[in-house]
Design an enzyme around this catalytic site. Structure first.
Site, mmCIF file in Angstrom:
data_model
loop_
_atom_site.group_PDB
_atom_site.id
_atom_site.type_symbol
_atom_site.label_atom_id
_atom_site.label_comp_id
_atom_site.label_asym_id
_atom_site.label_seq_id
_atom_site.Cartn_x
_atom_site.Cartn_y
_atom_site.Cartn_z
ATOM 1 C CE1 TYR A 187 2.405 2.368 -1.526
ATOM 2 C CE2 TYR A 187 1.448 3.335 -3.494
ATOM 3 C CZ TYR A 187 1.403 3.093 -2.133
ATOM 4 O OH TYR A 187 0.350 3.564 -1.389
ATOM 5 C CB CYS A 213 0.368 4.101 -8.462
ATOM 6 S SG CYS A 213 0.640 3.004 -7.069
ATOM 7 N N GLY A 232 -5.957 0.930 -1.314
ATOM 8 C CA GLY A 232 -4.903 0.812 -2.310
ATOM 9 C C GLY A 232 -4.442 2.162 -2.817
#
Length: 323
Positions: A139, A112, A109
């Protein structure tokens, strides 16, 4: 699992995927036991292609390092591609892996996923407790969905799909595009070009005050292989069914100003550094709490200056190949 499992590394040409391949080979995995496909050979956003690939290859382990990635400018400019491509890649790979009988998968991952103003250092439990940073929210939402995909398949089907959340990564194989790159490769390129052209001043986006943590990509690859191969009972001791991801960081952060000064030193730029405060800073601070992973026996090894020097050597070799 057999002594030599068949391993699929999705995204092997990217910075992280290529580092995972290097790490696996360095740890004695045979090249014939590592499965890779280029984008031209396998479009991971195409469900039918991905299902056919898994049905034919039947890997035992999957490292899901494939993703559409980029810096602030790219995330702001192409939000639709960032959310769509990443959602499709992870959904197709995770589901096809399950259908093909894959018991172990590692999803990569991004830091963020955490709220913009999460308490520092950021622990895994901060997920979904606040508002995301707007510049890369699409995202981040896609990456959160990837974590929940793994958790959901674990809960419903009893597979062992794990997730690691790296801090800001850099190193060999990075993207040095002048507009779509992350901060370290962007700075490396800018300072190198300024030095080569004898430009006296380099302007850096933002105020220089935000603090960031950076991890050398080979450290991230080593952490990924470490987490993948941990005994499940030991891994489960440090996670929960609904909090299954693990942070991966070096444990300290620096200001963007300090980073720029370090990159200037590594690249040999001796001019002036200015900061354009009219450009976005992003999250004011983002330091990961990696204590769970540390308790599982992993620590980062490469210092920032050492890693930046290796990254700069890689950049020069790519941009200025020897005759």
């Amino acid at each position: 699992m057999s002594p030599m499992p068949k391993i699929y590394v999705a995204g092997h040409r990217g910075m992280v995927g290529s580092a995972i391949v290097r790490t696996l080979l360095g740890q004695g995995v045979r090249s014939q036991d590592i499965i890779t496909r280029t984008h031209a050979e396998l479009d991971l956003t195409n469900q039918a292609e991905v299902r056919a690939f898994f049905a034919a290859e039947r890997p035992e382990q999957v490292y899901l390092a494939a993703a559409r990635v980029g810096g602030i400018h790219a995330n702001n400019t192409y939000p639709a591609e960032f959310i769509y491509d990443n959602l499709m890649i992870e959904a197709n790979v995770v589901d096809a892996a399950f259908r093909a009988g894959v018991r172990k998968l590692l999803f990569l991952g991004s830091s963020c996923i955490y709220p913009k103003l999460a308490p520092q250092p950021i622990a895994e439990g901060a997920l979904l407790t606040g508002t995301l940073e707007p510049t890369n929210e699409p995202y981040a939402v896609a990456k959160i969905a990837g974590i929940k995909l793994c958790e959901s398949y674990n809960r419903q089907y009893g597979v062992d799909y794990r997730s690691v959340m790296p801090t800001n990564l850099y190193g060999p194989g990075d993207n040095y595009h002048p507009e779509n790159s992350h901060v370290i490769p962007a700075l490396i390129r800018r300072f190198h070009e300024a030095k080569s052209a004898n430009v006296p001043v380099v302007t850096v986006w933002g105020s220089g005050t935000p603090m960031r943590e950076f991890l050398y990509v080979d450290d991230m690859a080593a952490a990924s292989v470490h987490v993948m191969n941990l005994d499940k009972s030991r891994y489960d001791q440090h996670t929960q069914p609904m909090l299954s991801h693990i942070n991966v960081g070096c444990g300290y952060d620096i200001t963007i100003r300090e980073l720029a000064e370090t990159v200037a030193r590594v690249t040999g730029f001796s001019g002036k550094i200015e900061f354009d405060a009219s450009k976005p800073d992003g999250t004011p601070r983002k330091l990961m709490d990696s204590s769970r992973l540390n308790a599982l026996g992993w620590q980062a090894k490469v210092s920032l200056e050492e890693g930046l020097s290796a990254a700069y050597r890689d950049f020069v070799e790519i941009q200025l190949p020897r005759s």
